[in-house]
Design a protein around this motif. Structure first.
Motif, PDB file in Angstrom:
ATOM      1  N   VAL A  38       4.572  -2.483   1.106  1.00 51.84           N
ATOM      2  CA  VAL A  38       3.456  -1.782   1.744  1.00 51.84           C
ATOM      3  C   VAL A  38       2.509  -1.243   0.677  1.00 51.84           C
ATOM      4  O   VAL A  38       1.274  -1.369   0.787  1.00 51.84           O
ATOM      5  CB  VAL A  38       3.981  -0.637   2.633  1.00 51.84           C
ATOM      6  CG1 VAL A  38       2.838   0.265   3.073  1.00 51.84           C
ATOM      7  CG2 VAL A  38       4.703  -1.201   3.855  1.00 51.84           C
ATOM      8  N   ALA A  39       3.064  -0.665  -0.393  1.00 49.24           N
ATOM      9  CA  ALA A  39       2.216  -0.124  -1.464  1.00 49.24           C
ATOM     10  C   ALA A  39       1.406  -1.230  -2.132  1.00 49.24           C
ATOM     11  O   ALA A  39       0.200  -1.074  -2.382  1.00 49.24           O
ATOM     12  CB  ALA A  39       3.094   0.603  -2.486  1.00 49.24           C
ATOM     13  N   SER A  95       0.589  -4.084  -0.811  1.00 51.52           N
ATOM     14  CA  SER A  95      -0.353  -4.667   0.152  1.00 51.52           C
ATOM     15  C   SER A  95      -1.591  -3.817   0.321  1.00 51.52           C
ATOM     16  O   SER A  95      -2.656  -4.330   0.694  1.00 51.52           O
ATOM     17  CB  SER A  95       0.336  -4.846   1.513  1.00 51.52           C
ATOM     18  OG  SER A  95       1.430  -5.727   1.415  1.00 51.52           O
ATOM     19  N   CYS A  96      -1.478  -2.530   0.070  1.00 43.40           N
ATOM     20  CA  CYS A  96      -2.635  -1.648   0.237  1.00 43.40           C
ATOM     21  C   CYS A  96      -3.660  -1.795  -0.887  1.00 43.40           C
ATOM     22  O   CYS A  96      -4.816  -1.383  -0.735  1.00 43.40           O
ATOM     23  CB  CYS A  96      -2.177  -0.187   0.297  1.00 43.40           C
ATOM     24  SG  CYS A  96      -1.293   0.226   1.826  1.00 43.40           S
ATOM     25  N   GLY A 103      -6.707  -4.028   0.049  1.00 49.61           N
ATOM     26  CA  GLY A 103      -7.497  -3.333   1.059  1.00 49.61           C
ATOM     27  C   GLY A 103      -8.320  -2.201   0.448  1.00 49.61           C
ATOM     28  O   GLY A 103      -9.474  -1.984   0.824  1.00 49.61           O
ATOM     29  N   TYR A 104      -7.717  -1.483  -0.485  1.00 46.43           N
ATOM     30  CA  TYR A 104      -8.445  -0.401  -1.168  1.00 46.43           C
ATOM     31  C   TYR A 104      -9.618  -0.967  -1.970  1.00 46.43           C
ATOM     32  O   TYR A 104     -10.728  -0.414  -1.953  1.00 46.43           O
ATOM     33  CB  TYR A 104      -7.485   0.357  -2.084  1.00 46.43           C
ATOM     34  CG  TYR A 104      -8.159   1.421  -2.921  1.00 46.43           C
ATOM     35  CD1 TYR A 104      -8.476   2.657  -2.375  1.00 46.43           C
ATOM     36  CD2 TYR A 104      -8.486   1.171  -4.257  1.00 46.43           C
ATOM     37  CE1 TYR A 104      -9.099   3.628  -3.148  1.00 46.43           C
ATOM     38  CE2 TYR A 104      -9.107   2.123  -5.028  1.00 46.43           C
ATOM     39  CZ  TYR A 104      -9.409   3.362  -4.472  1.00 46.43           C
ATOM     40  OH  TYR A 104     -10.030   4.322  -5.234  1.00 46.43           O
ATOM     41  N   VAL A 138      -9.214  -6.671   3.287  1.00 44.92           N
ATOM     42  CA  VAL A 138      -8.604  -5.754   4.246  1.00 44.92           C
ATOM     43  C   VAL A 138      -7.626  -6.500   5.158  1.00 44.92           C
ATOM     44  O   VAL A 138      -6.540  -6.001   5.475  1.00 44.92           O
ATOM     45  CB  VAL A 138      -9.693  -5.038   5.072  1.00 44.92           C
ATOM     46  CG1 VAL A 138      -9.075  -4.230   6.202  1.00 44.92           C
ATOM     47  CG2 VAL A 138     -10.533  -4.139   4.179  1.00 44.92           C
ATOM     48  N   SER A 182      -4.410  -7.047   3.331  1.00 47.35           N
ATOM     49  CA  SER A 182      -3.586  -5.834   3.317  1.00 47.35           C
ATOM     50  C   SER A 182      -2.910  -5.601   4.657  1.00 47.35           C
ATOM     51  O   SER A 182      -1.731  -5.240   4.723  1.00 47.35           O
ATOM     52  CB  SER A 182      -4.452  -4.625   2.962  1.00 47.35           C
ATOM     53  OG  SER A 182      -4.905  -4.703   1.630  1.00 47.35           O
ATOM     54  N   ALA A 183      -3.653  -5.813   5.732  1.00 47.13           N
ATOM     55  CA  ALA A 183      -3.074  -5.621   7.064  1.00 47.13           C
ATOM     56  C   ALA A 183      -1.918  -6.583   7.304  1.00 47.13           C
ATOM     57  O   ALA A 183      -0.887  -6.205   7.881  1.00 47.13           O
ATOM     58  CB  ALA A 183      -4.157  -5.809   8.130  1.00 47.13           C
ATOM     59  N   VAL A 231       1.150  -5.271   5.389  1.00 45.49           N
ATOM     60  CA  VAL A 231       1.765  -4.118   6.045  1.00 45.49           C
ATOM     61  C   VAL A 231       2.496  -4.545   7.309  1.00 45.49           C
ATOM     62  O   VAL A 231       3.605  -4.072   7.596  1.00 45.49           O
ATOM     63  CB  VAL A 231       0.687  -3.053   6.372  1.00 45.49           C
ATOM     64  CG1 VAL A 231       1.276  -1.931   7.213  1.00 45.49           C
ATOM     65  CG2 VAL A 231       0.091  -2.496   5.086  1.00 45.49           C
TER      66      VAL A 231
END
Length: 506
Positions: A22-23, A25-26, A29-30, A46, A49-50, A53
């Motif tokens: 999860v970390a 994957s973000c 997106g960031y 984005v 990233s989704a 997650v």
């Protein structure tokens, strides 16, 4: 491990791994939402990233809902939340137990265990167990008894290990340039939203107009081929780093175990009690170089993913492959080195006929269209230009034919472009099929089929002499063949159709 018959869970380390996913994957997106804002491919990052997650949440749900247990007679697994699934496989139906681990899973000391029964619906995988419990589970399922503790690990006999001489044998291929084309095409579309035009960069590297089409192709091949070979070498080492083939356990509960992999590892175990023979696969180009791929012929693995493919070793020189095969067959026999019986000359004539008549008939058909004015006059001779290739290939196909018996094994070989030599235990033969076309009957030949419950399930010895075919059946399975051959020798038995199919099964 918990007591016999109790339901067990996957390792809780899967949850820890998902938190890391999860970390990670973000991050894209960031970058898309905060750093690039409206100056880049925001939605693509984005969405990536989704997806990451969502995958981590799916893994978490699987950990919460998956249970399995090992009973004295069967293995069971329950999984699913909205749609529940309960899979059961009898322990005596388990054909393979192998495990794998990707890079992140290795960091968390996790492994994915694949339990194969030879049937897709009852085979399943446990994603994921900690490394210690995965090793104990593999031993327990293949030995048919409670697993020993790690300090009581079964003895192993090394059959083969990775040698550096194997690397060039497995990376040099005429298709190496295409190993570069695919990644470059993907990189082009990946960088395009960021304003990087790889195609424009390539145009500025050379004066393509002056080189012409042929010169441009040759230049691309000259540059791309070495890069493709280097990429193939890297891929081979990543997949086969630390390769080791061993025989583990004590008789009769022994298994062939292969281990390989650098970033991601894979361990495959095949029960020796299911081993029925071996096969050498030799495509035409490999045959000219004296290379072969070794495969196992074993029961119940045709639908179990990588284990079911039967591939045992990387590509090796034929002499070395034979030495390894002799160690894999623990009974001391070397059937793959036995001299084969040649098939009659009529088999060569038949193949030469195919090689000549096919192009001639196609040329004649095109000639009719040419005479009618539908095609220009230079078209109809084109099929005849392939005869310098088809006629030698017919000779190659004939020279590939052969069969014999060697101790407790029978051996059959065939194939022109992809020659395969298969040795099969005589006890694994469950029937015989004898087929004759009209031309084969006139020429005193027949095609022998060998059904078995192992490997590809059916092997052939095409265009063997009639007496050769019957002798093969008598030598390999005398009791099974006796009644059929006596019946065939009865003068009252006559073929009643243009094609004779005779089958006998145990």
């Amino acid at each position: 491990m918990t007591g016999e018959g109790a339901w067990r869970r996957l390792s809780v380390r899967v949850v820890h791994l998902d938190l890391v996913r999860v970390a990670l994957s973000c991050v894209p997106g960031y970058l898309g939402a905060v750093v690039l804002n409206d100056d880049g491919p925001v939605w693509a990052l984005v969405a990536g990233s989704a997806a990451g997650v969502l995958g981590a949440l799916t893994d978490l749900l699987r950990w919460m809902t998956t249970r399995y247990r090992i009973g004295p007679d069967r293995v069971e697994m329950r999984s699913g939340w909205a749609a529940r699934r309960h899979r059961t496989v009898a322990r005596d139906r388990i054909r393979s137990v192998d495990s794998s681990a990707k890079a992140l899973q290795r960091l968390f000391r996790l492994r994915v265990v694949h339990v194969g029964s030879g049937e897709h619906d009852s085979s399943f995988k446990l994603n994921a167990l900690d490394r210690r419990h995965a090793a104990l589970l593999e031993r327990e399922l293949l030995s048919g008894a409670a697993a020993p503790e790690p300090e009581e690990a079964p003895a192993e006999t090394v059959i083969a290990r990775l040698r550096w001489q194997w690397v060039p044998l497995n990376i040099v291929t005429i298709w190496a340039v295409f190993l570069v084309a695919g990644p470059l095409f993907s990189l082009y579309w990946l960088l395009r939203p960021f304003g990087v035009d790889l195609l424009g960069v390539a145009r500025g590297l050379a004066d393509w107009g002056s080189l012409g089409v042929v010169g441009s192709v040759l230049l691309c091949a000259a540059v791309g081929y070495p890069i493709g070979v280097a990429a193939a070498a890297g891929a081979f080492l990543l997949e086969n780093w630390g390769f080791e083939l061993v025989r583990a356990g004590t008789p009769p509960a022994t298994a062939l175990v292969s281990r390989r992999g650098l970033l991601g590892t894979r361990t495959v175990q095949r029960d020796d009690r299911r081993l029925r023979g071996l096969a050498f696969r030799e495509p035409l180009a490999w045959r000219w170089l004296g290379l072969a791929e070794t495969k196992v012929v074993t029961t119940g693995l045709s639908q179990v993913g990588d284990a079911g493919s039967g591939a045992l070793l990387p590509r090796l020189r034929l002499g070395e492959a034979r030495e390894v095969a002799a160690r894999v067959l623990a009974d001391g026999h070397r059937p793959l080195e036995a001299p084969l019986r040649r098939h009659p000359r009529g088999a060569l004539v038949r193949r030469l006929g195919w090689a000549a008549y096919g192009p001639a008939l196609l040329a004649g058909l095109l000639l009719l269209f040419t005479l009618s004015g539908a095609l220009p006059g230079w078209v109809w001779p084109l099929p005849l230009t392939v005869m310098p290739v088809t006629l030698p290939m017919a000779v190659v196909a004939y020279r590939s034919l052969g069969h014999t018996t060697a101790g407790p094994y029978l051996v059959v070989r065939g194939g022109a472009l992809h020659r395969e030599t298969v040795t099969l235990r005589r006890g694994a033969v469950i029937g015989w099929t004898f087929e004759q076309s009209i031309l084969q009957r006139w020429g005193g030949r027949m095609t022998v089929g060998i059904p078995t419950a192992a490997g590809d399930r059916f092997y052939r010895a095409p265009d063997a002499g009639t007496e050769q075919a019957l002798s093969l059946a008598r030598e390999a399975t005398p009791e099974l063949a006796a009644q059929f051959i006596e019946e065939a020798s009865d003068p009252g038995v006559r073929p009643v159709s243009a094609r004779t199919d005779r089958v006998m099964c145990d």
